[in-house]
Every structure is written in structure tokens, then in C-alpha cells.
Write an enzyme that holds these catalytic residues in place. Structure first.
Site, short mmCIF file in Angstrom:
data_model
loop_
_atom_site.label_atom_id
_atom_site.label_comp_id
_atom_site.label_asym_id
_atom_site.label_seq_id
_atom_site.Cartn_x
_atom_site.Cartn_y
_atom_site.Cartn_z
N GLY A 41 56.13 -36.74 29.41
CA GLY A 41 55.66 -36.77 30.67
C GLY A 41 54.57 -35.77 30.88
N ASN A 77 69.69 -32.26 27.75
CA ASN A 77 68.26 -31.36 27.75
C ASN A 77 67.81 -30.98 29.30
OD1 ASN A 77 65.75 -32.58 28.55
ND2 ASN A 77 66.84 -34.46 28.37
N ALA A 78 67.35 -29.96 29.22
CA ALA A 78 66.94 -29.40 30.33
C ALA A 78 65.64 -28.67 29.92
CB ALA A 78 67.70 -28.38 31.16
N LEU A 81 60.22 -30.68 31.47
CA LEU A 81 58.88 -31.34 31.60
C LEU A 81 57.80 -30.41 31.42
CD1 LEU A 81 59.28 -33.59 34.71
CD2 LEU A 81 59.47 -34.31 32.54
N CYS A 114 63.52 -37.18 36.87
CA CYS A 114 63.94 -36.02 35.96
C CYS A 114 64.90 -35.26 36.72
CB CYS A 114 62.52 -35.26 35.62
SG CYS A 114 63.24 -33.93 34.38
N GLY A 149 65.21 -43.51 22.34
CA GLY A 149 65.18 -41.89 22.84
C GLY A 149 65.78 -41.04 21.80
N GLY A 199 72.15 -40.33 25.09
CA GLY A 199 72.68 -40.62 23.90
C GLY A 199 73.78 -41.67 23.79
#
Lengths: 255, 301, 301, 255
Positions: B45, B68-69, B72, B128, B263, B215
Site C-alpha cells: 500500500g 501482522n500489524a 501500512l 486494513c 500473500g 495464512g
């Protein structure tokens, strides 16, 4: 662009060298031929419930035999799985990854703490200069004799059972060690203390950092550290530990 | 055998794309695979200005998946256009630029900036879960989805893919809202909001507390939503969520996806996209199917 | 060391329960474990009349989880009261009867029938994704959740636990609705709607097409929702979703659950509930915590 | 209440006896001592991504050595995992499960199709009466010689490469076989045909059914089949294959 490979490596041998700490020699096809001290490899689990690679520092490189040594601590189920692999078993690895330590011809202090000790072994073997090696442990020692072959070794233990009673900086001070350059790897509080120490003494200082990784190759931006200057790649004050690092000039990074 | 698919008038050489945020701008995985062999590269992004992202730890492994965090983090549209886009245009693959923002104006700014650029699609990230403003907040309310889609379509010079969140009660409402706003395609699923707690430290595993779950663990949820959404709208659907094998990709197409994105599986195997392209080809051969497009929505047929 | 927890005035000897639908009425797993050692047994959902359930296949394995679409097959409240309840009352454990229905009247009928029975809790299933009427339809709309809770509370003689669906945009709204309706506790998460397609047959893996996803794969979603819900209401929360180890159970309690339920993990290991009880005890010992209640919501503390 | 056990069984030996079909002998602690022909065991995968047990019929029981034999086809990643297990490796199993075949002293037809053949071997060894064994294969044969030791064997192959060209009922007819009781296991179309055949000839007929299972012990109600009468346990027209079955009187069940 540095060469990276994905391979099925083969376990040459593995042993527990201290409580919960394992030494594994891996036969690689190409990775060992390209690896440098301070770089790491990503190891992938066989068990399908664990998807992410485990990044583990390279402890020794045998370029002739195309073999690599890693020394790691069991920190979870992934490393527990690795520790059960016997000679001849395969494991998927990617590497070599990261930048590795610079090699400068200056009077050096190599400082390792705990499971940050192993990556300094190959560096100690490579550095062709005056070097003093300081190793900090909680209690049980490992790799000490192998470092002794590479230079003068000073030990600190948190429980005081061997060498200086305290941490690596206590050992540096107790022994009056001086250097023009520091190379270090270990727990964050130790690295912070060394950064401050090096700054106060105006010694060049290189630190190997650690952070949770996902891809291990610089794509996912998970394993960043704050940087003093805006980073060229990220265009923000973040550096990728797996790519620009794991080894940074102490002044470059904030952690 | 035909592996080509068509999304909103653009032909991809095969239906395998990368999922935004897992693949950078292609440079890193380009050291392992031939980017020319991908149907499309979907970039991380990009926003109007550089974003620092969240504090670390940004990642935590979970059972059959990960959280995940990252938040962006991105270098901003200027660096992207000057550096990353020219890298990608060297390759014979389609380029999908994922666009993020905190306000509608942020999105519009990026979309306008890309108007004259060699970009094949815009993918608009309104889903997101890891940023305070924007992101998910835009993607959970059908009216908001419709209006932001409409605003973007007014200025976009490339086909617009709206990327949808699975963190909703009814995915068909959101898909229909994107269609009503004029979207050219939809992509789903983005990550599911999750949390991990380290029981030894009794603390959150992620600095951001929550993160996005992705996942193979989430694949059945993704297949269900792709199935529902593709039947609710006339738009092409790009299916993603836990695709790790050619079988997973085929399953997603059978559910209704015209193309797929890979991904998290890249983290497990940097060569996985190539294996999936080959695996789809082998499947078609074994099954005597001459055109990959025949798979789209073919479940139960 | 105290392992006891209190839910709505009822004391459980430990916080480990079974999750409805995975444990029958205890008889089958009672051949492997000592039911006396459970905090509570939660029964398979029971309705006013016998239900045949869905066609087979009712089950499909997924990555780190499974889909089920049993469709609430049950022998009906009469057989349950005459046969299954007397079996359970032989044991020194609490009894939670899970109640399902297609209409509000269905639920009320079962709840009334249980009024004089030796039952410790009613768990109201308004979140089953695998039945055409009732189930999930009741659980996704806050107003509906509030009103059905209120109706049930009017006739219930035991504390009422509302079992919530994760297939919603905002779990806190649903939790608050249950609280507003007078619920004594909430339990979450029920399963996430998912789908699996057999790529060889190009057909749905489940006769019902969609099914409910459970197992370790969904644990991070469950932890997040328990965290959010437990902070949104004053009610005790029973946490479930992918608990397979003592660590998972502790994580759920740290997130805010006062007790936990173990479901799919029983299928992987019929002794798992016993191992979790013991594992929690060991954790408390190692960490020097004298009361299991200290774990509840203790993340970040 | 039948005794059931969860154990770490040990692989005694394993071999591929036909393309994709494996024969595995397992050393158990108690399960073999309690097992009967027609029952099954649940086998659990090592890989954490696969949670559900794989139910596999018991092919032979060696009560003295407390050993069990299973013969199974690779049908997915779980059975593929099992097929790679070597002698000495452990595997978690639960059993014995299900009801097993009845043992009647009547002139018997034992009819197996494909991977439904193995459970009939122990039955053939146990039955102390006149018995005719009909085995149906697609092409490659397996277990034929072992069945020959237990009685007269008639073979049908779909590709006509051996014995009767066709299915098991073709072989029954071609050889003019008659019996007072049928025991059968195999694919659903075969079982349907046998149910109709037995009804038309008014022969007692027992069929071993199959369905996707989760718990394997009767708790989850995943693996039901329709029953003619209301079932005592479920109180609806469903029977649990893992518990009331897998062996049913043909008239009892609809499938």
C-alpha cells in the site's frame, strides 16, 4: 544484489552444548560459499502449523565444505523441532540474509551476550587484528573454548559463577579493556548500554539487532528499527533489520 | 491451453497475483523468482506521504497463520513513482498499485498522482485493520464503501479494484456497495482482526495489540466470502486469503474468483507463486480443461 | 491454590468447560476422562422436538481447523431430560444445557421444560451458522439479540448464557445487546462461516455447502473478540474458539474470559480437557499465582 | 460399555502392497487385545495442520502379540504421512472403535470391494463355517493370497485383467455362489447393489459403511447414515456410523 538461495540443507551433526542450547552443522549447496560473519539464515519448520521461518545467526562458515554452523536456544516449538533433527535429516533454509559485520583492521572488542554470542565466533575467526573477546552469560558457559582459540577471552556471569560477577560492561571495566572498534550482539539492554558506552568513549560501535521477522528478506516491513536519519529505502525513520541490518552503526539506530 | 484471464478489460498472462503488503514492490522476491511469470504484482500500500507504520513487534505467528500489524508503513507516492514503479515496468507483468489513506482526500491524491503512470490497476485498501484512521473504518459500512468508490472512480484513470474486509456481518452488502459505487472489480479477503497474548509475559504479542490474521488458517472463510460475493455482484472477483498451494488457488477460482492473490505463503516459501502457476497448469492438463477461465465459479457445475 | 471460578453466582471447580456440540452429553468422552474433573459439561444443543440435522458429509478438515455442518441434530428435550440429564447428574460437575430453536417459541419451550431440572446454566445458541431458520439469524442483529434474551430471561429459572457469533462487524454491539436483554453471561465465539471445495470433484465438501470453522486456526480471532467483548460489558465471559492447550486457555483468560470451553481439540485428543486443567494448575504454580481468577483480563497488567 | 484406549502405538513394519496401498503392523498396549473384526482405529497425524483422526479398518488382529494390521490407501496428506512411517516410529491411535461384524454360523459370502477388502480378512479368519470370498478390484490385486488361505476366493476386476470382468455381483452370478449370510465392505454403489441383491434373495446381509468422521467415538454426530427406524440413541432416523456401526443390517440403513 547479494546472492540468496533457497535450499534443502542436510544436518551434518547436532548436539546440545549447554542447557537448551544446540549447535547444528548444516551442509548447504551454495549458501555457505556466499555467507559472511554476522549474516543469518532462515530455517523453515516441517510442521505445517508453523509457517514463518526462524531467523538464526550464522556461528561458523566452512566455505570449503560448504557447511554452516548455527548455535541457537530453544525458544519455542519451532526451535524445539529443529533440536530434534538428527544427522542426515533435511531442513529447508534460505540465505545468506542480512548484511553481516564489517571487517575493519582496528583494535577490536567483540562483545556477546547470551544467545548473541554465537555470531561473533566467525567474526573472531575472520578478523585479522588485535582483538579482545568479552562474553556474558547468565550462568552456564558455552563456546568459551572455541573463542579462546581466536583471542583473549573475558567472561562475565550474572550469577558470578565464573569470571566477572555482572554483565559484559562490568567485565570490560574490571579488565580495563580498550579498543578502537566494538562489535556486539546480545540482548537489547546490553546493546543499549554498549551504545551509550561507545558514544561516551567515542569508539566506533557496530551492533547486531533482533526483531520478530516474517519474510526475512526485506519485503514485509515487520522487523524494522527506528533510525536516526531517514532511511534511503523506506523513506521514513525505519530500517529493515533483515535487509539493511542486522548489523548497524550504533549511532544510526534507536532501539 | 489458455492460462490468460481478463479483469476489467486487462489481460493477465495467468491468474496468479501477489497480495499487497507481502511482496513489497517485487524487488525482494525478484531475487528468488522470475517476476515475468506472474499474472500481476500487487504492490505494498502506498499513501500520499510517507508513513512510519506501527511500533514493533509487528508480527506474531499463530497456528497455521500469522498476525501482522505493520500499519501500512510506506515511502509515499513520490518515491514510489520515482523508484518502485520504474523497477516494476522492466517486467512483463501487470502492475496493481495498492492505495491507502487516512481520509478520502488521501486516497484521491494518490489516485490522481498515478493517473499518467504505467499502472494497470488501482487496488483501494479500505480494509486494513491496523491503522487508527481510514482503512477498516471505511470498509465496514456499505454507504461509506459506495461513496468512497464513487469519489475514486471520478478521478481514476485505471480500473479500480476495491479491497474488502472480512470483518463484516454480510460481505454481500459490502460487495454490492462497491459495485453501486462503480468499482471495476473487488478483491477479498483482507485480514481478519485477531490478537495474541504472550502468556509468559502476560502482555500483547503485538505492539498494536490487535493485528490482521492471514495464512492457510483463514482460507475457508475466504472461500466462503468469495463464493458469496461473486454471486452477489457482476464484477470480477480477485480471491485471496490463505492460498498456499495450487489446490487452494483452484478452490478459490471454483468458488468464483477470476484471479487469485498469494500473500502469507510467500513468507513460508519464496518460490510459492511459481509453484502455484505450474500447479494450476498441471491441474488443467490432468483434468482436460483447456481454458483456466472455465474454473471460475464452476463449483457444483 | 484456588482453581475455582464463579459465573453468575455458580461456582465451578475449575474454569475448564466443554464446548457445545463437540462433547455430546458427556457419555462418549466419559469413557476416556473423568467427568468429575471438569468445571462444567456443556451439552450438545437441544431443541423442543428431535432434529434430524443436515445431510452428510457434515464435516471437512481444513488447515489447522475443521468445518462442521451437523445442523444441530438432537434427540429433543424429552429424551434429553429423561436420559441424558440423569447421566450427567451422576457426576460432580456443573451442567450447562445448550438450547437451540428455529423460533423464539422453540427456545422458550425448552427453557421452560428445563425450569425444574437439575441444570446449572442455560446456554442459548443464537449463533449456529448451519441451520436455515433460527440460529445465526438471531445472533447477528443487536435488537434481535436483546429481545430474545429478554424473552428467555422471563421464563428461565437458571442463569442464562448467550452464545454469540463471530460473524459480525462489531462483537461489542452484540455483547451489549445481550447485556441489555438481561443475560447473566455471554459465551463466544461460535464458529466462523466457511466453505471448502473439493477440487477433484469440483463440488462442495459439505452437503450444506457452508459450515462452521473451528479449531486452533480461529483462536486469534476468538481471543480478540473475547478481549473486546469483556471490556464492553460487565458480564462474565466464557471464552472459546480454538483452545487446544493450557496456554491457549490461559491466553483466553488473560484476554478477559472468566472460564473457557474446549471444543474441536477433543477430536484431536480425547484427554485434552484433563491436560488443560493440569496445565493451568502448573502455570499458576510456576508463576506463583495463588488464584486462577487473577488471570481474568490480566493482559498488560 | 466397550473398552477404548488412547495409545502411542509403534510401527512394527510397513510396506506398499499395491500401488498407493500400504500394509502396516502396529504394536499396541491394549487395543489389539480388545479388537474384533470389522472394528476400526483412529490414527492421528503428527503434522499439526491436520487435526482430525483418520479412521482405518482393522485388517488383522494378533491378540497374543498385541499387534494390529491395517491396510489403507493413500487418500490425502494424512494417509501419505502415515505411509512414510518406518519401523520403530510411534503413532497415536484410539480404539478399538465401532461394533464390528457379527459372527454367525451360516454359509457365508464375504464380499469386499477395493479398499473395503482389508476388514474382511480378520472376519474370514474368525468365521468357523463354510465361506466363499469375493473380492472386487479396479485392476491391481492385493491380499488375494492371504484370503486364499481362509476359503474359496473369487475375483472380479473392472478392467477384466483377472477373474470375472466386472464387479463383485457379476462374480457372484458367474460362479453361481449361494449363501445364507453376506458380509460386505466396499464403495457405496457396491453396497447398494448388494443390499438390493440380498433383499431379492432374502439373504441376511451385513454392510460396513463409511462416512467422514470427526470424533470417531459417537459424540459429534458427523458420520451418520439414515436409518429405517428411529434410532434409540439419536431419537431420529439417523445412526452413528462410528458407534452403532460401521456394520449394519442392510435393511436397517438407507444410504
Amino acid at each position: 544484489m547479494a546472492e540468496k538461495f533457497r535450499e534443502q540443507a542436510v544436518i551434518i551433526r547436532q548436539e546440545e552444548i549447554s542447557y537448551g542450547i544446540y549447535s547444528m552443522w548444516l551442509k548447504t549447496e551454495q549458501i555457505a560459499a556466499y555467507a559472511r560473519a554476522g549474516q543469518f539464515i532462515s530455517l523453515y519448520c516441517h510442521d505445517g502449523s508453523r509457517l514463518l521461518p526462524r531467523p538464526i545467526s550464522i556461528c561458523e562458515i566452512d566455505g570449503l565444505d560448504c557447511a554452516l554452523r548455527i548455535v541457537y536456544r530453544i525458544a519455542g516449538k519451532g526451535t524445539e523441532e529443529f533440536s530434534a533433527l538428527r544427522t542426515g535429516k533435511q531442513i529447508e533454509i534460505v540465505g545468506p540474509l542480512g548484511n553481516g559485520f564489517p571487517h575493519k583492521e582496528k583494535k577490536a572488542l567483540l562483545i556477546g551476550g547470551g544467545i548473541g554470542i554465537p555470531p561473533l565466533l566467525q567474526l573472531a575467526k575472520d578478523l585479522d587484528c588485535e582483538k579482545q573477546i568479552v562474553l556474558g552469560y547468565r550462568d552456564e558457559l558455552f563456546l568459551k573454548d572455541e573463542f579462546k582459540k581466536q583471542g583473549e577471552v573475558y567472561i562475565a556471569t550474572e550469577d558470578g559463577s565464573y569470571g566477572t560477577d555482572g554483565n559484559v560492561l562490568d567485565a570490560v571495566r574490571e579488565n580495563g579493556l580498550e579498543a578502537e572498534i566494538i562489535y556486539a550482539c546480545g540482548p537489547t539492554p546490553m546493546l543499549r548500554a554498549l551504545k551509550a558506552y561507545a558514544a561516551s568513549k567515542q569508539i566506533e560501535c557496530w551492533l547486531s539487532l533482533e526483531e520478530r521477522m516474517a519474510c526475512g528478506i526485506g519485503a514485509c516491513l515487520a522487523c524494522v528499527c527506528k533510525s536516526k536519519e531517514k532511511d534511503d529505502h523506506t523513506n521514513v525513520h525505519n530500517k529493515r533489520i533483515c535487509k539493511e541490518g542486522p548489523v548497524f552503526r550504533a549511532e544510526e539506530v534507536e532501539f | 491451453m489458455n492460462m490468460k484471464v481478463n479483469i476489467a478489460g486487462v489481460t493477465l498472462k495467468n491468474p496468479v497475483m501477489t497480495a499487497s503488503g507481502t511482496f513489497g514492490s517485487g524487488r525482494e522476491y525478484g531475487e528468488f523468482i522470475d517476476l515475468n511469470k506472474l499474472g500481476a504484482v500487487v504492490t505494498k500500500g502506498v499513501a500520499a506521504v510517507p508513513w512510519e507504520g506501527n511500533n514493533t513487534p509487528r508480527i506474531a505467528e499463530t497456528y497455521g497463520g500469522m498476525l501482522n500489524a505493520v500499519g501500512l508503513q510506506n515511502p509515499g507516492i513520490d518515491v514510489f513513482v520515482q523508484r518502485d514503479l520504474p523497477f516494476l515496468t522492466q517486467y512483463d507483468t501487470k502492475i496493481v498499485v495498492n492505495v491507502c489513506g487516512r481520509t478520502v482526500e488521501d486516497y484521491l491524491c494518490v489516485v490522481k498522482r498515478l493517473a499518467g503512470q504505467p499502472v494497470d490497476f488501482l487496488e483501494i485498501n479500505i480494509s486494513c485493520p491496523n491503522v487508527e484512521a481510514g482503512g477498516l473504518a471505511f470498509g465496514q459500512e456499505p454507504k461509506m464503501v459506495e461513496s468512497i468508490t464513487r469519489e475514486i472512480k471520478k478521478v481514476a484513470k485505471q480500473p479500480v479494484i476495491m479491497k474488502l474486509s472480512p470483518n463484516v456481518t454480510d460481505i454481500t452488502e459490502i460487495a454490492k456497495a462497491a459495485e453501486a459505487g462503480g468499482a471495476d472489480a473487488i478483491s477479498l479477503i483482507n485480514t481478519l482482526t485477531g490478537m495474541k497474548i504472550d502468556v509468559k509475559r502476560r502482555a500483547f504479542a503485538l505492539a498494536n495489540r490487535t493485528g490482521g490474521l492471514s495464512g492457510p488458517a483463514v482460507h475457508p472463510i475466504a472461500v466462503r466470502m468469495v463464493y458469496q460475493a461473486s454471486r452477489a455482484v457482476q464484477l470480477p472477483v480477485i480471491g485471496m486469503g490463505g492460498i498456499a498451494t495450487a489446490e487452494d488457488a483452484i478452490e478459490m477460482m471454483l468458488a468464483g474468483a477470476s484471479a487469485v492473490a498469494v500473500g502469507t505463503a510467500n513468507f513460508n516459501n519464496p518460490l510459492v507463486t511459481m509453484e502455484i502457476v505450474e500447479g494450476i497448469r498441471s491441474y488443467l492438463e490432468e483434468e482436460g480443461i483447456s481454458d483456466v477461465k472455465e474454473l471460475v465459479g464452476a463449483v457444483g457445475a
